[in-house]
Design a protein around this motif. Structure first.
Motif, PDB file in Angstrom:
ATOM      1  N   MET A   1       0.832  -1.202   0.000  1.00  0.00           N
ATOM      2  CA  MET A   1       0.000   0.000   0.000  1.00  0.00           C
ATOM      3  C   MET A   1       0.861   1.245   0.000  1.00  0.00           C
ATOM      4  N   ILE A   2       1.923   1.192   0.789  1.00  0.00           N
ATOM      5  CA  ILE A   2       2.734   2.404   0.921  1.00  0.00           C
ATOM      6  C   ILE A   2       3.431   2.730  -0.384  1.00  0.00           C
ATOM      7  N   TRP A   3       3.676   1.736  -1.222  1.00  0.00           N
ATOM      8  CA  TRP A   3       4.411   2.039  -2.452  1.00  0.00           C
ATOM      9  C   TRP A   3       3.553   2.805  -3.433  1.00  0.00           C
ATOM     10  N   ILE A   4       2.195   2.676  -3.332  1.00  0.00           N
ATOM     11  CA  ILE A   4       1.331   3.483  -4.203  1.00  0.00           C
ATOM     12  C   ILE A   4       1.491   4.954  -3.831  1.00  0.00           C
ATOM     13  N   PHE A   5       1.457   5.215  -2.516  1.00  0.00           N
ATOM     14  CA  PHE A   5       1.660   6.573  -2.011  1.00  0.00           C
ATOM     15  C   PHE A   5       2.993   7.138  -2.478  1.00  0.00           C
ATOM     16  N   ASP A   6       4.030   6.304  -2.347  1.00  0.00           N
ATOM     17  CA  ASP A   6       5.359   6.715  -2.784  1.00  0.00           C
ATOM     18  C   ASP A   6       5.388   7.029  -4.268  1.00  0.00           C
ATOM     19  N   SER A   7       4.745   6.149  -5.066  1.00  0.00           N
ATOM     20  CA  SER A   7       4.797   6.359  -6.511  1.00  0.00           C
ATOM     21  C   SER A   7       4.107   7.644  -6.903  1.00  0.00           C
ATOM     22  N   ILE A   8       2.972   7.957  -6.221  1.00  0.00           N
ATOM     23  CA  ILE A   8       2.275   9.205  -6.552  1.00  0.00           C
ATOM     24  C   ILE A   8       3.183  10.394  -6.273  1.00  0.00           C
ATOM     25  N   ILE A   9       3.855  10.363  -5.105  1.00  0.00           N
ATOM     26  CA  ILE A   9       4.756  11.475  -4.779  1.00  0.00           C
ATOM     27  C   ILE A   9       5.888  11.558  -5.786  1.00  0.00           C
ATOM     28  N   LEU A  10       6.408  10.397  -6.188  1.00  0.00           N
ATOM     29  CA  LEU A  10       7.538  10.415  -7.127  1.00  0.00           C
ATOM     30  C   LEU A  10       7.126  11.008  -8.466  1.00  0.00           C
ATOM     31  N   ILE A  11       5.881  10.659  -8.915  1.00  0.00           N
ATOM     32  CA  ILE A  11       5.422  11.225 -10.188  1.00  0.00           C
ATOM     33  C   ILE A  11       5.277  12.738 -10.066  1.00  0.00           C
ATOM     34  N   PHE A  12       4.687  13.195  -8.955  1.00  0.00           N
ATOM     35  CA  PHE A  12       4.538  14.636  -8.755  1.00  0.00           C
ATOM     36  C   PHE A  12       5.899  15.324  -8.706  1.00  0.00           C
ATOM     37  N   LEU A  13       6.868  14.602  -8.129  1.00  0.00           N
ATOM     38  CA  LEU A  13       8.221  15.152  -8.014  1.00  0.00           C
ATOM     39  C   LEU A  13       8.788  15.467  -9.386  1.00  0.00           C
ATOM     40  N   VAL A  14       8.668  14.491 -10.307  1.00  0.00           N
ATOM     41  CA  VAL A  14       9.189  14.707 -11.660  1.00  0.00           C
ATOM     42  C   VAL A  14       8.434  15.853 -12.319  1.00  0.00           C
ATOM     43  N   SER A  37      10.591  20.796  -3.076  1.00  0.00           N
ATOM     44  CA  SER A  37      11.319  20.446  -1.856  1.00  0.00           C
ATOM     45  C   SER A  37      10.387  19.824  -0.828  1.00  0.00           C
ATOM     46  N   PHE A  38       9.177  20.365  -0.749  1.00  0.00           N
ATOM     47  CA  PHE A  38       8.257  19.836   0.264  1.00  0.00           C
ATOM     48  C   PHE A  38       7.840  18.416  -0.070  1.00  0.00           C
ATOM     49  N   LEU A  39       7.624  18.127  -1.387  1.00  0.00           N
ATOM     50  CA  LEU A  39       7.292  16.754  -1.774  1.00  0.00           C
ATOM     51  C   LEU A  39       8.440  15.815  -1.445  1.00  0.00           C
ATOM     52  N   MET A  40       9.659  16.292  -1.690  1.00  0.00           N
ATOM     53  CA  MET A  40      10.825  15.487  -1.364  1.00  0.00           C
ATOM     54  C   MET A  40      10.849  15.172   0.130  1.00  0.00           C
ATOM     55  N   CYS A  41      10.504  16.185   0.938  1.00  0.00           N
ATOM     56  CA  CYS A  41      10.488  16.012   2.388  1.00  0.00           C
ATOM     57  C   CYS A  41       9.457  14.965   2.796  1.00  0.00           C
ATOM     58  N   LEU A  42       8.281  14.996   2.154  1.00  0.00           N
ATOM     59  CA  LEU A  42       7.261  13.979   2.446  1.00  0.00           C
ATOM     60  C   LEU A  42       7.777  12.589   2.122  1.00  0.00           C
ATOM     61  N   LEU A  43       8.447  12.496   0.984  1.00  0.00           N
ATOM     62  CA  LEU A  43       8.958  11.196   0.554  1.00  0.00           C
ATOM     63  C   LEU A  43       9.959  10.645   1.557  1.00  0.00           C
ATOM     64  N   MET A  47      10.118   7.337   4.051  1.00  0.00           N
ATOM     65  CA  MET A  47      11.206   6.358   4.057  1.00  0.00           C
ATOM     66  C   MET A  47      11.887   6.258   5.406  1.00  0.00           C
ATOM     67  N   ALA A  48      11.273   6.800   6.461  1.00  0.00           N
ATOM     68  CA  ALA A  48      11.773   6.723   7.833  1.00  0.00           C
ATOM     69  C   ALA A  48      13.033   7.531   8.056  1.00  0.00           C
ATOM     70  N   ALA A  49      13.340   8.484   7.173  1.00  0.00           N
ATOM     71  CA  ALA A  49      14.494   9.352   7.403  1.00  0.00           C
ATOM     72  C   ALA A  49      13.989  10.664   7.991  1.00  0.00           C
ATOM     73  N   VAL A  50      13.568  10.631   9.273  1.00  0.00           N
ATOM     74  CA  VAL A  50      12.896  11.795   9.842  1.00  0.00           C
ATOM     75  C   VAL A  50      13.812  12.992   9.966  1.00  0.00           C
ATOM     76  N   ASP A  51      15.068  12.759  10.344  1.00  0.00           N
ATOM     77  CA  ASP A  51      15.969  13.900  10.517  1.00  0.00           C
ATOM     78  C   ASP A  51      16.203  14.608   9.191  1.00  0.00           C
ATOM     79  N   VAL A  52      16.400  13.800   8.145  1.00  0.00           N
ATOM     80  CA  VAL A  52      16.635  14.396   6.830  1.00  0.00           C
ATOM     81  C   VAL A  52      15.385  15.143   6.369  1.00  0.00           C
ATOM     82  N   ALA A  53      14.216  14.557   6.630  1.00  0.00           N
ATOM     83  CA  ALA A  53      12.973  15.203   6.212  1.00  0.00           C
ATOM     84  C   ALA A  53      12.773  16.524   6.947  1.00  0.00           C
TER      85      ALA A  53
END
Lengths: 81, 154, 234
Positions: A1-14, A37-43, A47-53
């Motif tokens: 399920m989470i990969w659908i969310f990820d894919s949507i963000i990735l498409i918006f990113l491009v 940048s904000f979409l990247m932060c969501l992504l 991916m569990a990289a909270v500090d980077v986000a």
């Protein structure tokens, strides 16, 4: 399920990356770069990289967009390409 | 189907390469200096996306220990501190915590990228400062116009 | 592009980067050795202390470079007519919102710095947020109002203080007979166990980073927004 969310963000990113480079008005380009940048932060938060986000939310979406807008106001707003 | 598998399990890497190429294209072919800097930032975030994608583990959580793990260790630590002194505290610390590396994402890549982001914004600032300086000198931020002014001045 | 098929699968715990013993060691050993639950902060400020120190120096250098490139003294020779459009008169809504928001933002920034061990956060994030609060003040009023709090002479002192705190921790370790930035020796000064000394000195180092980042972020903004004159902002 989470990969659908990820894919949507990735498409918006491009899409936002292409728009921010294609748009002629530099002010809108900086704003769309902030969105990118904000979409990247969501992504990264997904991916569990909270500090980077967190850093990206403060730096990329906040401060660097302000820097870009400050420069656009001090130079010219039109771009030839 | 095989192609779909190949793309869907590695979609992060595909998108990372696409974004990186977008940024590289902008840095090379755009005339406007601010567009070039935006392209540079996009390139940078693409690299960071790649690194963070490497560190992901399926079913792992954020690299911060759970609350109860910390509390258990602290309670034990306090007792050991009073009874055995410093060396006893060290031993009890190492003895009673068992952390499975597969439960947490890789913190190393996060650290490397954390500093990369902050340095990225300061390089962006320097680039923007140079852009303003050029605008002050030549009255334009288009690369080809600046080159023409330099040529005609000679 | 063809190299993508050679990358490890997404989320594979046994990929080379994840199964290497260094990063596994960071996960398992961080808490027993430093008593800091947030591994990212611990690795950032302790194991890779050199790295972070020189990142701070890089930011400091970037701030100096921008001042060197853009800063101009003396009266304005020509006023760009476009700028007159942005002459501002005080706006009640913006003023009130900023007056309410800025203390909260600054409080949150201090929380992020001080609580960086236990939750996501640390010197870089807290510093950026603290600097952003001054940028907000400069955007809402004008640059003069923000410079009352952070005048130009104070910026470089603050940034220097940050690096001095960081390097000071390193040299203190050196003086006490240990390696540079090896905080465990500081328990002699602090009066706690060596493990907690590492945790506490990480906090000190983060505060140093936060000083530098705050000062440099505001310095970059005020130079960029005023085109080097430091008189009127956007």
């Amino acid at each position: 399920m989470i990969w659908i969310f990820d894919s949507i963000i990735l498409i918006f990113l491009v899409v936002t990356a292409i728009i921010s480079l294609q748009v002629k008005d530099l002010l809108s380009a900086s704003m769309i770069f902030g969105v990118y940048s904000f979409l990247m932060c969501l992504l990264w938060a997904g991916m569990a990289a909270v500090d980077v986000a967190f850093t990206e939310a403060a730096v990329g979406a906040g401060v660097s967009a302000v820097f870009l807008i400050a420069t656009v106001f001090r130079t010219s707003r039109r771009s030839s390409d | 189907m095989e192609l779909f598998e190949a793309i869907s399990t590695k979609i992060n890497y595909w998108v990372y390469i696409v974004i990186m190429m977008i940024g590289l294209f902008a840095m090379i072919s755009k005339n406007n200096l601010i567009k070039k800097l935006i392209g540079m930032s996009i390139f940078q975030t693409a690299i960071i996306l790649f690194y963070v994608s490497i560190g992901v583990k399926e079913g792992a959580t954020i690299p911060i220990l759970y609350h109860d793990q910390v509390h258990a260790a602290h309670g034990d630590h306090g007792e050991a501190d009073t009874s055995h002194g410093e060396h006893g505290a060290v031993e009890s610390h190492e003895a009673d915590i068992h952390i499975n590396p597969d439960d947490f994402t890789n913190p190393l890549v996060h650290v490397l990228m954390l500093t990369a982001i902050v340095v990225g914004v300061s390089t962006l600032g320097v680039g923007l400062a140079i852009t303003q300086k050029l605008h002050r000198e030549f009255g334009s931020i288009e690369e080809h116009e600046i080159l023409e002014i330099i040529k005609s001045g000679k | 592009m063809s190299a993508v098929s050679d990358f490890p699968d997404w989320g594979d715990p046994h990929s080379p980067a994840n199964s290497y013993r260094l990063s596994q060691g960071y996960i398992t050993d961080t808490f027993p050795q430093t008593s800091v639950p947030n591994m990212v902060t611990a690795v950032l400020a302790d194991y890779r202390g050199y790295d972070t120190m020189f990142e701070t120096v890089v930011i400091f250098t970037a701030g100096i470079a921008i001042i060197g490139i853009l800063r101009r003294y003396g009266p304005k020779d020509k006023v760009i007519p476009e700028q007159k459009l942005y002459k501002k008169e005080p706006d009640l809504i913006v003023e009130t919102t900023c007056r309410l928001m800025i203390p909260i933002i600054q409080l949150f920034a201090l929380y992020v710095v001080a609580h960086g061990h236990h939750s996501p956060g640390g010197g870089f994030q807290g510093g950026v947020i603290f600097g952003a609060s001054f940028i907000l003040l400069a955007l809402a009023r004008d640059l003069q109002a923000a410079q009352k709090w952070v005048p130009e002479s104070r910026i470089l002192k603050l940034a220097g203080t940050g690096i001095f705190i960081y390097a000071g921790f390193g040299f203190l370790c050196l003086l006490l007979g240990s390696n540079f930035l090896d905080y465990a020796i500081l328990h002699k000064v602090m009066g706690v166990t060596p493990i907690e000394a590492r945790s506490h000195s990480m906090l000190g180092v983060e505060i140093g980073v936060a000083f530098t980042v705050t000062a440099i972020m505001f310095s970059i903004y005020s130079n960029l927004a005023s085109n080097g004159y430091m008189k009127e902002g956007l």
